[in-house]
Scaffold this active site. Structure first.
Site, PDB file in Angstrom:
ATOM      1  N   LYS A   1      25.101 -75.277   0.285  1.00 35.59           N
ATOM      2  CA  LYS A   1      25.057 -76.419  -0.748  1.00 35.59           C
ATOM      3  C   LYS A   1      25.880 -77.544   0.020  1.00 35.59           C
ATOM      4  O   LYS A   1      26.568 -77.459   1.189  1.00 35.59           O
ATOM      5  CB  LYS A   1      25.670 -76.010  -1.781  1.00 35.59           C
ATOM      6  CG  LYS A   1      24.969 -75.132  -3.047  1.00 35.59           C
ATOM      7  CD  LYS A   1      25.785 -75.090  -4.371  1.00 35.59           C
ATOM      8  CE  LYS A   1      24.675 -74.236  -5.261  1.00 35.59           C
ATOM      9  NZ  LYS A   1      25.349 -73.953  -6.387  1.00 35.59           N
TER      10      LYS A   1
ATOM     11  N   ARG B   1      25.869 -65.168  -5.172  1.00 32.72           N
ATOM     12  CA  ARG B   1      24.189 -65.729  -5.239  1.00 32.72           C
ATOM     13  C   ARG B   1      23.983 -66.424  -3.760  1.00 32.72           C
ATOM     14  O   ARG B   1      24.530 -67.501  -3.558  1.00 32.72           O
ATOM     15  CB  ARG B   1      24.233 -66.696  -6.415  1.00 32.72           C
ATOM     16  CG  ARG B   1      22.589 -66.942  -6.650  1.00 32.72           C
ATOM     17  CD  ARG B   1      22.455 -67.988  -7.787  1.00 32.72           C
ATOM     18  NE  ARG B   1      21.005 -68.139  -7.944  1.00 32.72           N
ATOM     19  CZ  ARG B   1      20.482 -69.454  -7.493  1.00 32.72           C
ATOM     20  NH1 ARG B   1      21.105 -70.157  -6.733  1.00 32.72           N
ATOM     21  NH2 ARG B   1      19.318 -69.436  -7.709  1.00 32.72           N
TER      22      ARG B   1
END
Length: 288
Positions: A229, A263
């Protein structure tokens, strides 16, 4: 290192999945526009190969998503989302019938069809019921574990100057209200995702990670999704493609603060992080 809280189990299709040992959830995106190009799978061969890779590298859960939730992503219809999911779920059921499948959706109708028609075991909702107010009742009726994430705004608006009076307190109050609503409906298995990158600045994301262990006050499993991210490459420079090392660093920090599920796009590296941190727990005496 965070001393583990008491063992936490979730009921997955009648089987207990023990989260005392952290689990890895592998991302399978059946989208053309997910933020990390390496995760986009659209052909039958690509979807099948990605599912096999996720399982071979040691993940216990496959999280399939058909709606890109990256900032400013295109909003697609429920029909288009479900059409993409049908293709992916048929491939998964045909090739990996015993796999634990999570579906990444904020739509109640999509969640219901995935569970009833394709045997999906877990619902992963980025909106915690905010984008479809029927979701909580639907999850209660389906009786499946529910991952609810904190997000300020929507994928289309979440990064337009997000602000908080007090980041941790605001998210705690949000989760406290949502957990009570779910409990009142009879939902038993609830997993919290603090929502790294969803309606949060770079500073918010690192503040959230710094205080991650405080989420154990809810006595619920905590899922962390930081894989590739912008909180990584905006700090270090580069792109999502350059962010595997930073991802592994943050996953390790999250594990040491007591995260139950990671995740990730890169399963093997996350599984190795789990093995190393679990070994440290044993040698530190935290497993006793």
């Amino acid at each position: 290192m965070m001393k583990p809280i008491s063992p936490t189990y979730i009921n997955v299709k009648g089987r207990l999945l023990d989260l005392a040992t952290p689990q890895v959830m592998g991302i399978l995106n059946v989208t053309p526009d997910s933020f990390y190009s390496g995760s986009r799978m659209q052909t039958e061969e690509d979807i099948a190969a990605r599912a096999r890779q996720i399982l071979d590298e040691g993940a216990s859960i496959i999280d399939i998503g058909a709606y890109s939730s990256r900032p400013n992503a295109e909003h697609i219809s429920a029909e288009e989302e479900m059409g993409r999911l049908r293709t992916g779920l048929e491939i998964l059921n045909r090739n990996h019938p015993e796999a634990i499948i999570s579906v990444d959706t904020f739509r109640a109708d999509v969640a219901e069809e995935c569970v009833k028609d394709y045997g999906v075991a877990i619902i992963n909702d980025i909106a915690a019921g905010e984008m479809d107010h029927r979701m909580f009742q639907t999850v209660a009726d389906l009786g499946v574990p529910y991952i609810m994430m904190h997000m300020q705004g929507t994928p289309q608006s979440m990064q337009k100057e997000p602000s908080y009076d007090n980041l941790i307190k605001d998210i705690f109050l949000y989760f406290a209200r949502k957990v009570q609503q779910l409990r009142d409906l009879g939902v038993k298995d609830i997993i919290l995702d603090p929502g790294f990158g969803f309606g949060k600045t770079l500073e918010h994301n690192y503040e959230l990670m710094a205080h991650l262990e405080e989420f154990h006050i809810f006595e619920l499993p905590v899922l962390v999704g930081v894989s590739r991210k912008s909180m990584i490459y905006r700090l270090l420079g580069g792109t999502p493609q350059d962010s595997l090392n930073g991802t592994t660093v943050l996953d390790t920090v999250a594990l040491m603060k007591g995260a139950h599920i990671l995740r990730v796009h890169d399963v093997r590296e996350a599984v190795e992080a789990v093995r190393i941190t679990e070994k440290l727990k044993i040698e530190s005496g935290y497993d006793k």
